[in-house]
Design a protein around this motif. Structure first.
Motif, PDB file in Angstrom:
ATOM      1  N   ALA A   6     -54.368  91.486  29.319  1.00  9.19           N
ATOM      2  CA  ALA A   6     -53.278  90.844  28.586  1.00  9.19           C
ATOM      3  C   ALA A   6     -53.723  89.567  27.899  1.00  9.19           C
ATOM      4  N   ASN A   7     -54.781  88.966  28.412  1.00  9.37           N
ATOM      5  CA  ASN A   7     -55.293  87.723  27.842  1.00  9.37           C
ATOM      6  C   ASN A   7     -56.592  87.931  27.057  1.00  9.37           C
ATOM      7  N   THR A   8     -56.826  89.165  26.642  1.00  6.40           N
ATOM      8  CA  THR A   8     -58.041  89.497  25.896  1.00  6.40           C
ATOM      9  C   THR A   8     -57.675  90.118  24.563  1.00  6.40           C
ATOM     10  N   VAL A   9     -58.443  89.796  23.529  1.00  7.52           N
ATOM     11  CA  VAL A   9     -58.252  90.397  22.210  1.00  7.52           C
ATOM     12  C   VAL A   9     -59.597  90.873  21.675  1.00  7.52           C
ATOM     13  N   MET A  10     -59.573  92.039  21.042  1.00  5.25           N
ATOM     14  CA  MET A  10     -60.758  92.595  20.385  1.00  5.25           C
ATOM     15  C   MET A  10     -60.536  92.561  18.893  1.00  5.25           C
ATOM     16  N   ILE A  11     -61.487  91.952  18.164  1.00  3.93           N
ATOM     17  CA  ILE A  11     -61.381  91.786  16.720  1.00  3.93           C
ATOM     18  C   ILE A  11     -62.496  92.586  16.055  1.00  3.93           C
ATOM     19  N   GLY A  12     -62.146  93.484  15.142  1.00  5.44           N
ATOM     20  CA  GLY A  12     -63.167  94.294  14.502  1.00  5.44           C
ATOM     21  C   GLY A  12     -62.716  94.872  13.181  1.00  5.44           C
ATOM     22  N   ASP A  13     -63.626  95.629  12.562  1.00  2.91           N
ATOM     23  CA  ASP A  13     -63.361  96.153  11.221  1.00  2.91           C
ATOM     24  C   ASP A  13     -63.392  97.668  11.150  1.00  2.91           C
ATOM     25  N   THR A  14     -63.689  98.339  12.267  1.00  7.28           N
ATOM     26  CA  THR A  14     -63.802  99.797  12.233  1.00  7.28           C
ATOM     27  C   THR A  14     -62.885 100.440  13.266  1.00  7.28           C
ATOM     28  N   SER A  15     -62.689 101.727  13.110  1.00  9.12           N
ATOM     29  CA  SER A  15     -61.886 102.472  14.084  1.00  9.12           C
ATOM     30  C   SER A  15     -62.529 102.422  15.461  1.00  9.12           C
TER      31      SER A  15
ATOM     32  N   ALA B 235     -59.444  99.882  26.390  1.00  9.22           N
ATOM     33  CA  ALA B 235     -59.572  98.857  27.423  1.00  9.22           C
ATOM     34  C   ALA B 235     -58.242  98.169  27.724  1.00  9.22           C
ATOM     35  N   GLY B 236     -57.198  98.486  26.942  1.00 15.70           N
ATOM     36  CA  GLY B 236     -55.880  97.928  27.195  1.00 15.70           C
ATOM     37  C   GLY B 236     -55.703  96.496  26.735  1.00 15.70           C
ATOM     38  N   VAL B 237     -56.467  96.077  25.715  1.00 13.73           N
ATOM     39  CA  VAL B 237     -56.381  94.699  25.237  1.00 13.73           C
ATOM     40  C   VAL B 237     -55.704  94.654  23.862  1.00 13.73           C
ATOM     41  N   HIS B 238     -55.352  93.451  23.416  1.00 13.18           N
ATOM     42  CA  HIS B 238     -54.816  93.275  22.070  1.00 13.18           C
ATOM     43  C   HIS B 238     -55.913  93.590  21.045  1.00 13.18           C
ATOM     44  N   THR B 239     -55.531  94.115  19.906  1.00  9.28           N
ATOM     45  CA  THR B 239     -56.498  94.442  18.860  1.00  9.28           C
ATOM     46  C   THR B 239     -56.105  93.812  17.535  1.00  9.28           C
ATOM     47  N   ILE B 240     -57.117  93.308  16.825  1.00  4.83           N
ATOM     48  CA  ILE B 240     -56.922  92.723  15.502  1.00  4.83           C
ATOM     49  C   ILE B 240     -57.952  93.326  14.558  1.00  4.83           C
ATOM     50  N   ALA B 241     -57.487  93.891  13.447  1.00  9.19           N
ATOM     51  CA  ALA B 241     -58.383  94.432  12.430  1.00  9.19           C
ATOM     52  C   ALA B 241     -58.534  93.426  11.293  1.00  9.19           C
ATOM     53  N   VAL B 242     -59.750  93.305  10.778  1.00  5.25           N
ATOM     54  CA  VAL B 242     -59.992  92.466   9.601  1.00  5.25           C
ATOM     55  C   VAL B 242     -60.064  93.374   8.379  1.00  5.25           C
ATOM     56  N   ASP B 243     -59.578  92.883   7.251  1.00  4.07           N
ATOM     57  CA  ASP B 243     -59.491  93.775   6.082  1.00  4.07           C
ATOM     58  C   ASP B 243     -60.658  93.634   5.121  1.00  4.07           C
ATOM     59  N   TRP B 244     -61.745  92.970   5.553  1.00  4.40           N
ATOM     60  CA  TRP B 244     -62.909  92.825   4.669  1.00  4.40           C
ATOM     61  C   TRP B 244     -64.109  93.644   5.150  1.00  4.40           C
ATOM     62  N   GLY B 245     -63.910  94.509   6.113  1.00  4.26           N
ATOM     63  CA  GLY B 245     -65.031  95.226   6.708  1.00  4.26           C
ATOM     64  C   GLY B 245     -65.286  96.594   6.129  1.00  4.26           C
ATOM     65  N   PHE B 246     -65.795  97.502   6.968  1.00  3.17           N
ATOM     66  CA  PHE B 246     -66.314  98.786   6.511  1.00  3.17           C
ATOM     67  C   PHE B 246     -65.303  99.923   6.551  1.00  3.17           C
ATOM     68  N   HIS B 247     -64.210  99.780   7.308  1.00  6.14           N
ATOM     69  CA  HIS B 247     -63.159 100.793   7.347  1.00  6.14           C
ATOM     70  C   HIS B 247     -61.857 100.175   6.830  1.00  6.14           C
ATOM     71  N   PRO B 248     -61.001 100.951   6.161  1.00  5.02           N
ATOM     72  CA  PRO B 248     -59.723 100.411   5.682  1.00  5.02           C
ATOM     73  C   PRO B 248     -58.864  99.917   6.846  1.00  5.02           C
ATOM     74  N   ALA B 249     -58.512  98.647   6.838  1.00  4.22           N
ATOM     75  CA  ALA B 249     -57.825  98.038   7.978  1.00  4.22           C
ATOM     76  C   ALA B 249     -56.484  98.694   8.268  1.00  4.22           C
ATOM     77  N   ASP B 250     -55.782  99.119   7.205  1.00  8.15           N
ATOM     78  CA  ASP B 250     -54.446  99.673   7.417  1.00  8.15           C
ATOM     79  C   ASP B 250     -54.470 101.082   7.995  1.00  8.15           C
TER      80      ASP B 250
END
Length: 221
Positions: free
Chosen positions: A164-173, A182-197
């Motif tokens: 609950a207190n962990t976040v994973m930030i990345g650009d790919t699926s 892993a059951g953590v929060h996830t944040i996608a960045v929109d400048w990476g290699f996979h479409p963030a949306d």
């Protein structure tokens, strides 16, 4: 925000470091031995996987020993590119260094990386860009390939931080699926290699300037 520790995990390639041209060039060079040239879009689609898994997806018809050869040729090409380009190799995206320093200054925040890079490649990038802020460094040498949750689970175990207190930030699926597993929060960045949306992340950011406010929102209690 309470005094509980928060763990912020970053992917590297496509999230912190703009390594697109280096990865594409070195992968195409590695495949030249078999007179192949994988397309840029195909190469970028597998960034984030561990290298043997990435090569297997790019060339499933190659004999396993031939794929092993491509893996070694890629490693050699990437190492040569890193030595030749120095600080110009895989530069950080604009705002990356600043946001890392900002987050690292928050007493409750612990920073880490979870990357498909090798230990050698990760150590070299950290040294090149003087990134001394990561308290846990998880890489492909010691874990199953993403999206297996092993990297995130080990980072949480190392730091004693809950999902609950962990976040994973990345650009790919692979990053986002790993975080979900892993059951953590996830944040996608929109400048990476996979479409963030298309990644199914809990949140999407358009720039590093959006990250600190978003984390405060996630952990507003």
């Amino acid at each position: 925000m309470s005094g509980d520790l928060r763990l912020i995990l970053f992917d590297v390639d496509g999230t912190l470091a703009d390594s697109e041209s280096d990865i594409v060039q070195c992968m195409q060079e590695a495949f030249e031995v078999y007179e192949r040239k994988p397309a840029k879009r195909d190469i970028l689609s597998i960034v984030g996987l561990s290298l043997p898994e990435a090569v297997a997806q790019l060339a499933p018809d190659l004999h396993p020993e031939s794929r092993d050869t491509v893996v070694e040729l890629y490693k050699d090409a990437y190492y040569r590119a890193r030595v030749t380009k120095g600080a110009g190799h895989s530069p950080l995206y604009p705002g990356a260094a600043e946001v890392l320093a900002e987050l690292n200054a928050v007493p409750e925040y612990l920073l880490g990386v979870a990357t498909g890079k090798s230990q050698r490649g990760l150590d070299a990038l950290i040294e090149t860009h003087q990134l001394r802020c990561f308290v846990t460094r998880q890489c492909a040498d010691h874990h199953p390939s993403k999206p297996h949750p092993s990297m995130v689970q080990r980072a949480m175990a190392d730091t004693g931080v809950t999902p609950a207190n962990t976040v994973m930030i990345g650009d790919t699926s692979f990053d986002i699926d790993m975080g979900h597993a892993a059951g953590v929060h996830t944040i996608a960045v929109d400048w990476g290699f996979h479409p963030a949306d298309q990644l199914g992340a809990d949140h999407i950011i358009d720039s590093f300037a959006d990250l600190a406010p978003l984390l405060q929102h996630i952990w507003k209690d």
